[in-house]
Design a protein around this motif. Structure first.
Motif, mmCIF file in Angstrom:
data_model
loop_
_atom_site.group_PDB
_atom_site.id
_atom_site.type_symbol
_atom_site.label_atom_id
_atom_site.label_comp_id
_atom_site.label_asym_id
_atom_site.label_seq_id
_atom_site.Cartn_x
_atom_site.Cartn_y
_atom_site.Cartn_z
ATOM 1 N N THR A 126 0.597 -1.287 -0.231
ATOM 2 C CA THR A 126 0.099 0.070 -0.121
ATOM 3 C C THR A 126 0.867 1.412 -0.014
ATOM 4 O OG1 THR A 126 -1.798 -1.533 1.353
ATOM 5 C CG2 THR A 126 -1.874 1.297 1.033
ATOM 6 N N GLY A 127 1.944 1.360 0.926
ATOM 7 C CA GLY A 127 3.171 2.456 1.074
ATOM 8 C C GLY A 127 3.364 2.345 -0.762
ATOM 9 N N LEU A 128 4.212 1.220 -0.795
ATOM 10 C CA LEU A 128 4.279 1.281 -2.256
ATOM 11 C C LEU A 128 4.039 1.984 -3.796
ATOM 12 C CD1 LEU A 128 6.862 0.215 -4.516
ATOM 13 C CD2 LEU A 128 5.636 -1.201 -4.633
ATOM 14 N N ILE A 129 2.410 1.743 -3.626
ATOM 15 C CA ILE A 129 1.292 2.007 -4.423
ATOM 16 C C ILE A 129 1.482 3.471 -4.159
ATOM 17 C CG2 ILE A 129 -0.834 1.592 -5.109
ATOM 18 C CD1 ILE A 129 -0.524 -1.012 -4.999
ATOM 19 N N ASN A 130 1.055 4.334 -2.922
ATOM 20 C CA ASN A 130 1.120 5.450 -2.431
ATOM 21 C C ASN A 130 1.474 6.157 -2.745
ATOM 22 O OD1 ASN A 130 -1.938 5.200 -1.955
ATOM 23 N ND2 ASN A 130 -1.212 4.967 0.436
ATOM 24 N N ALA A 131 2.911 6.099 -2.864
ATOM 25 C CA ALA A 131 3.988 6.283 -3.462
ATOM 26 C C ALA A 131 4.366 6.700 -4.331
ATOM 27 C CB ALA A 131 5.405 6.064 -2.690
ATOM 28 N N ILE A 132 3.821 5.828 -5.524
ATOM 29 C CA ILE A 132 3.934 5.949 -6.325
ATOM 30 C C ILE A 132 2.553 6.629 -7.259
ATOM 31 C CG2 ILE A 132 2.858 4.820 -8.783
ATOM 32 C CD1 ILE A 132 4.279 2.507 -7.417
ATOM 33 N N ASN A 133 1.704 6.485 -6.320
ATOM 34 C CA ASN A 133 0.849 8.299 -7.375
ATOM 35 C C ASN A 133 0.478 9.152 -6.362
ATOM 36 O OD1 ASN A 133 -0.874 6.081 -8.580
ATOM 37 N ND2 ASN A 133 -2.103 5.194 -6.849
ATOM 38 N N ASN A 134 1.643 9.142 -5.497
ATOM 39 C CA ASN A 134 1.313 10.601 -4.817
ATOM 40 C C ASN A 134 3.318 10.926 -5.080
ATOM 41 O OD1 ASN A 134 -1.157 10.409 -3.668
ATOM 42 N ND2 ASN A 134 -0.125 9.239 -1.492
ATOM 43 N N ASN A 135 3.985 10.614 -6.595
ATOM 44 C CA ASN A 135 4.729 11.106 -6.557
ATOM 45 C C ASN A 135 5.994 11.076 -5.650
ATOM 46 O OD1 ASN A 135 4.455 11.509 -8.694
ATOM 47 N ND2 ASN A 135 3.046 13.888 -8.565
ATOM 48 N N ASP A 136 6.086 10.429 -4.864
ATOM 49 C CA ASP A 136 6.595 9.952 -3.174
ATOM 50 C C ASP A 136 8.208 9.986 -3.662
ATOM 51 O OD1 ASP A 136 8.280 9.998 -1.124
ATOM 52 O OD2 ASP A 136 5.993 9.530 0.103
ATOM 53 N N VAL A 137 9.514 10.296 -4.947
ATOM 54 C CA VAL A 137 10.660 10.073 -4.860
ATOM 55 C C VAL A 137 11.308 9.157 -3.527
ATOM 56 C CG1 VAL A 137 12.364 10.353 -6.516
ATOM 57 C CG2 VAL A 137 10.478 11.393 -6.727
ATOM 58 N N SER A 138 11.384 9.823 -2.305
ATOM 59 C CA SER A 138 12.159 9.958 -1.362
ATOM 60 C C SER A 138 11.183 8.349 -1.025
ATOM 61 C CB SER A 138 11.963 10.970 0.063
ATOM 62 O OG SER A 138 10.818 11.024 -0.057
ATOM 63 N N TYR A 139 11.103 8.336 -0.889
ATOM 64 C CA TYR A 139 10.615 6.519 -0.396
ATOM 65 C C TYR A 139 9.986 5.351 -1.728
ATOM 66 C CZ TYR A 139 6.127 2.671 0.933
ATOM 67 O OH TYR A 139 6.702 1.723 1.625
ATOM 68 N N LEU A 140 10.524 5.849 -3.138
ATOM 69 C CA LEU A 140 10.753 4.283 -3.943
ATOM 70 C C LEU A 140 12.379 4.992 -3.334
ATOM 71 C CD1 LEU A 140 8.396 6.160 -6.892
ATOM 72 C CD2 LEU A 140 8.056 3.715 -4.814
ATOM 73 N N LYS A 141 13.310 5.402 -3.196
ATOM 74 C CA LYS A 141 14.661 5.950 -3.201
ATOM 75 C C LYS A 141 14.986 5.036 -2.717
ATOM 76 C CE LYS A 141 16.208 9.796 -3.082
ATOM 77 N NZ LYS A 141 16.937 11.004 -2.784
ATOM 78 N N LYS A 142 14.085 4.398 -1.654
ATOM 79 C CA LYS A 142 14.827 3.313 -0.616
ATOM 80 C C LYS A 142 15.396 2.187 -0.301
ATOM 81 C CE LYS A 142 12.417 6.269 3.151
ATOM 82 N NZ LYS A 142 11.725 6.422 4.401
ATOM 83 N N PHE A 143 14.622 1.423 -2.020
ATOM 84 C CA PHE A 143 14.704 0.591 -2.234
ATOM 85 C C PHE A 143 16.139 0.013 -2.915
ATOM 86 C CE2 PHE A 143 9.534 1.567 -2.819
ATOM 87 C CZ PHE A 143 9.701 0.136 -1.453
ATOM 88 N N PRO A 144 16.817 -1.058 -3.090
ATOM 89 C CA PRO A 144 17.998 -1.149 -3.675
ATOM 90 C C PRO A 144 17.998 -0.773 -4.713
ATOM 91 C CG PRO A 144 17.460 -3.478 -2.530
ATOM 92 C CD PRO A 144 16.112 -2.184 -2.534
ATOM 93 N N LYS A 145 19.122 -0.513 -4.969
ATOM 94 C CA LYS A 145 19.836 -0.442 -6.725
ATOM 95 C C LYS A 145 18.896 0.766 -7.072
ATOM 96 C CE LYS A 145 22.323 -3.582 -7.339
ATOM 97 N NZ LYS A 145 22.277 -5.502 -8.050
ATOM 98 N N ILE A 146 17.420 1.994 -6.318
ATOM 99 C CA ILE A 146 16.726 2.382 -6.611
ATOM 100 C C ILE A 146 17.162 4.450 -6.911
ATOM 101 C CG2 ILE A 146 13.696 2.953 -7.013
ATOM 102 C CD1 ILE A 146 14.519 0.560 -8.482
ATOM 103 N N GLY A 147 17.368 4.814 -7.497
ATOM 104 C CA GLY A 147 17.836 6.394 -7.401
ATOM 105 C C GLY A 147 16.831 6.604 -7.789
ATOM 106 N N PRO A 148 17.384 8.337 -8.008
ATOM 107 C CA PRO A 148 16.377 9.921 -8.022
ATOM 108 C C PRO A 148 15.291 9.215 -9.413
ATOM 109 C CG PRO A 148 18.355 10.420 -7.539
ATOM 110 C CD PRO A 148 18.775 8.353 -7.475
ATOM 111 N N LYS A 149 16.707 8.904 -10.642
ATOM 112 C CA LYS A 149 15.954 8.498 -11.977
ATOM 113 C C LYS A 149 15.387 7.069 -11.868
ATOM 114 C CE LYS A 149 19.884 11.036 -14.852
ATOM 115 N NZ LYS A 149 20.451 10.526 -16.121
ATOM 116 N N ALA A 150 15.546 5.896 -11.948
ATOM 117 C CA ALA A 150 14.875 5.066 -11.385
ATOM 118 C C ALA A 150 13.461 5.138 -11.130
ATOM 119 C CB ALA A 150 15.525 4.065 -11.072
ATOM 120 N N ALA A 151 13.487 5.981 -9.723
ATOM 121 C CA ALA A 151 11.963 6.314 -8.986
ATOM 122 C C ALA A 151 11.149 7.237 -9.466
ATOM 123 C CB ALA A 151 13.034 7.223 -7.499
ATOM 124 N N GLN A 152 11.962 8.471 -10.006
ATOM 125 C CA GLN A 152 10.966 9.200 -11.765
ATOM 126 C C GLN A 152 10.324 8.267 -12.429
ATOM 127 O OE1 GLN A 152 9.599 11.899 -11.431
ATOM 128 N NE2 GLN A 152 11.216 13.403 -10.034
#
Length: 195
Positions: free
Chosen positions: A93-119
């Motif tokens: 749910t947190g992942l999906i909310n991060a995607i739908n709310n443009n939360d790049v900082s949440y997505l960057k917490k995952f391994p090998k996910i930098g700012p470009k990949a999060a965007q």
């Protein structure tokens, strides 16, 4: 292509499980192998990835997790291992909310996910995944009391129409009663082609 394996988990390792289905052991890469019960018969939803020199099975406890994994694979630059690492966190749910709310900082917490990949994840998946509802679908459609209509709406989204386009049809289609799923899909497609 396999949909699921129904058998006993006979081996649990840090990166994978082995599922015995009628005497055949399938090695299945999973996000959290220790969430599977050893020596217990269970259904494991799988996705088979085939490359030039490898065939790999990726497994999930729920069909919704598999659907989210397949959506992540559609993102440019996200491969099966990265998608599996993202799904290792049980807070989908947190992942999906991060995607739908443009939360790049949440997505960057995952391994090998930098700012470009999060965007890129946000760009490719925003509005296409939603929190699981009571019917068990990953699409955020408010369900009606008509199962055939609900199935038709989900099928239209699976065909590639946006959730927004399909939501607009709900009222018109719900006015049509005593229809099969197939008939609702046909009517929905006609309405979509007009609009």
């Amino acid at each position: 292509m396999y949909e699921y394996l129904d058998g006993a988990v006979v081996n649990v390792n840090p990166a994978y499980i082995v599922v015995d289905v009628n005497g055949v052991g399938f090695l299945v890469n999973v996000a959290n192998p220790y969430s599977f019960e050893l020596d217990a018969k269970q259904k494991v939803f799988v996705h088979q990835a085939v490359s030039e020199n490898d065939q790999t099975l990726y497994g999930f406890k729920k069909a919704e997790d598999k659907e989210l994994f397949l959506n992540l694979l559609k993102v440019k630059g996200i491969g099966p291992k990265s998608a599996l690492a993202i799904l290792a966190n049980d807070d989908h749910t947190g992942l999906i909310n991060a995607i739908n709310n443009n939360d790049v900082s949440y997505l960057k917490k995952f391994p090998k996910i930098g700012p470009k990949a999060a965007q890129q994840i946000i760009l490719d998946l925003k509005g296409k995944v939603a929190v699981e509802n009571e019917v068990g679908t990953l699409f955020d459609l408010s369900t009606t009391s008509n199962q055939a209509l609900d199935e038709a709406l989900e099928a239209l989204i699976a065909l590639g129409y946006s959730e927004k386009e399909v939501k607009k049809l709900t009222k018109k289609l719900s006015e049509q009663t005593d229809r099969t799923t197939d008939q609702y899909i046909s009517s929905g497609l006609k309405l979509l082609m007009k609009g």
